[in-house]
Design a protein around this motif. Structure first.
Motif, PDB file in Angstrom:
ATOM      1  N   ASP A 196       2.275  26.703   3.068  1.00 19.95           N
ATOM      2  CA  ASP A 196       2.605  26.383   1.686  1.00 19.95           C
ATOM      3  C   ASP A 196       1.837  25.144   1.230  1.00 19.95           C
ATOM      4  O   ASP A 196       1.881  24.097   1.875  1.00 19.95           O
ATOM      5  CB  ASP A 196       4.111  26.149   1.560  1.00 19.95           C
ATOM      6  CG  ASP A 196       4.527  25.828   0.141  1.00 19.95           C
ATOM      7  OD1 ASP A 196       4.702  26.771  -0.641  1.00 19.95           O
ATOM      8  OD2 ASP A 196       4.663  24.624  -0.171  1.00 19.95           O
ATOM      9  N   GLU A 198       2.197  22.993  -1.341  1.00 17.46           N
ATOM     10  CA  GLU A 198       2.981  21.796  -1.680  1.00 17.46           C
ATOM     11  C   GLU A 198       3.562  21.156  -0.424  1.00 17.46           C
ATOM     12  O   GLU A 198       3.600  19.925  -0.303  1.00 17.46           O
ATOM     13  CB  GLU A 198       4.094  22.158  -2.663  1.00 17.46           C
ATOM     14  CG  GLU A 198       3.592  22.523  -4.047  1.00 17.46           C
ATOM     15  CD  GLU A 198       4.730  22.757  -5.024  1.00 17.46           C
ATOM     16  OE1 GLU A 198       5.907  22.480  -4.667  1.00 17.46           O
ATOM     17  OE2 GLU A 198       4.453  23.227  -6.141  1.00 17.46           O
ATOM     18  N   ARG A 202       3.121  17.320   1.335  1.00 16.03           N
ATOM     19  CA  ARG A 202       4.230  16.500   1.836  1.00 16.03           C
ATOM     20  C   ARG A 202       4.036  16.146   3.301  1.00 16.03           C
ATOM     21  O   ARG A 202       4.315  15.014   3.728  1.00 16.03           O
ATOM     22  CB  ARG A 202       5.551  17.254   1.645  1.00 16.03           C
ATOM     23  CG  ARG A 202       6.761  16.453   2.091  1.00 16.03           C
ATOM     24  CD  ARG A 202       8.069  17.137   1.814  1.00 16.03           C
ATOM     25  NE  ARG A 202       9.168  16.372   2.380  1.00 16.03           N
ATOM     26  CZ  ARG A 202      10.130  16.871   3.137  1.00 16.03           C
ATOM     27  NH1 ARG A 202      10.163  18.167   3.411  1.00 16.03           N
ATOM     28  NH2 ARG A 202      11.067  16.086   3.625  1.00 16.03           N
TER      29      ARG A 202
END
Length: 386
Positions: A196, A198, A202
């Protein structure tokens, strides 16, 4: 002593490190980014989805942290795994639940994992034992259908593939280890893959103290108050550095030669140990699978393995069993169901020396010593089924 593992590093790695010294930037920087890009190309993903870390263990801890586990959440993992995987689950706030494995391959099937599923199951961790991909395509499909996160522990599998696809790219998160024993080594180091986009951002932030933007010289060019910090959530410092990345880039170039030699050693073991009825050799790879050949393991009657290992050690040959079944480790609780495949594998399996530094004479010496140690015990032969 013929050792189990032996890193292969020399003049090319030294020259790469010298170039880092000459540039006077030793931390996570341009060479780390270049190594990430090269490794991403190696496994067939975009470079912004991979992150070079200071260890494979850091990758496991970061991966399990990204799960957002809550008290009572369970993570399934095969019992014969390195202890770091279970430690990571516990430290992230989850409960490790161990599943059984095939006694021959030491890999779990999709059915082994399903047998351990409960309503509290949040994720699954799969180790590709010894570099063999296992049932990864079916496991990944079932995890997707059920909405469970799949983490691939590819510590043994830097170049393993299933039907042309690199292991590590079947699941949602993956890590590779580059410690001194591995097929590709940076001394210490690891790579994390996050599917992923995003979540990948992070992960990179958490790996550097939780900082949205570093506070160094690079940030000074885009901010008038570059020393101010933006930390939306706390992290740790788990990044790799340009010294080890430079070594890793060279090692990645040498990887095809390492794999070719490992394959030759495996084939020589197979020939030298063929016809020994007291031993079971590694099972053949399924069609479409390729291995990194991190382990070469043999199996023998229960009770015999330990004595054979001791005899080989006296003969100057170091062998071992990896990995001890974690469902027997008190730190993780021992109240679960019996896992007969894992327990049988733990009683019968022995890993032999395997690294490109072995010459053919070394391999033949190990094989001859193994056959001799088994014969000296006068143990009953194994059936084909074991």
């Amino acid at each position: 002593m013929i050792d189990l593992f032996q890193p292969q590093a020399g003049d090319a790695e030294l020259a790469a490190v010298a170039a880092v010294f000459a540039d006077r930037w030793l931390g996570h920087g341009p060479r780390s980014a270049a190594f990430e890009a090269a490794f991403a190309a190696h496994v067939g993903v975009r470079p912004e989805h991979v992150l070079f870390l200071n260890s494979g263990t850091a990758g496991l801890f970061l991966a399990t942290e990204l799960l957002g586990l809550r008290p009572g959440d369970e993570v399934i993992l095969p019992s014969p795994s390195f202890v770091a995987a279970a430690n990571a689950v516990v430290r992230a706030g989850g409960r490790p639940v161990f599943c059984d494995v095939d006694a021959r391959t030491l890999n779990p099937s999709a059915e082994d994992i399903e047998a351990a599923v409960t309503p509290r199951t949040k994720a699954v961790v799969v180790l590709h034992y010894g570099g063999y991909p296992g049932d990864i395509a079916r496991i990944a499909a079932r995890c997707r259908a059920a909405g469970r996160t799949l983490i691939e522990d590819c510590a043994c599998s830097v170049a393993s593939r299933a039907d042309g696809r690199a292991v590590g790219t079947f699941g949602d998160l993956a890590m590779w280890s580059f410690d001194a024993a591995k097929v590709l080594t940076t001394g210490d180091g690891g790579m994390l893959y996050v599917r992923d986009a995003e979540l990948a951002v992070r992960a990179r932030r958490l790996a550097y103290h939780g900082l949205v933007q570093p506070s160094g010289l690079g940030h000074a060019r885009v901010s008038s108050r570059w020393w101010e910090l933006d930390v939306p959530e706390p992290g740790r410092r788990e990044l790799g550095n340009d010294l080890t990345a430079a070594i890793g880039t060279v090692q990645l170039d040498r990887l095809p030669a390492f794999l070719a030699r490992r394959s030759e050693i495996v084939e020589l073991y197979d020939r030298e140990l063929a016809g020994c009825d007291a031993l079971r050799l590694p099972p053949p790879l399924p069609a479409g699978h390729t291995s990194s050949y991190f382990f070469y393991w043999v199996q023998m009657a229960a009770g015999l393995r330990d004595r054979v290992a001791a005899a080989l050690l006296r003969d100057g040959i170091y062998t071992t069993f990896r990995y001890a079944p974690l469902h027997k480790v008190p730190a993780f609780g021992t109240g679960g169901p019996a896992l007969p495949g894992a327990e049988r594998a733990a009683a019968e399996t022995l890993c032999l020396p395997l690294h490109p530094g072995l010459g053919d004479r070394d391999v033949r010496r190990v094989a001859a010593a193994l056959r001799g140690a088994v014969a000296a015990e006068g143990r009953p032969v194994l059936t084909r089924e074991g």
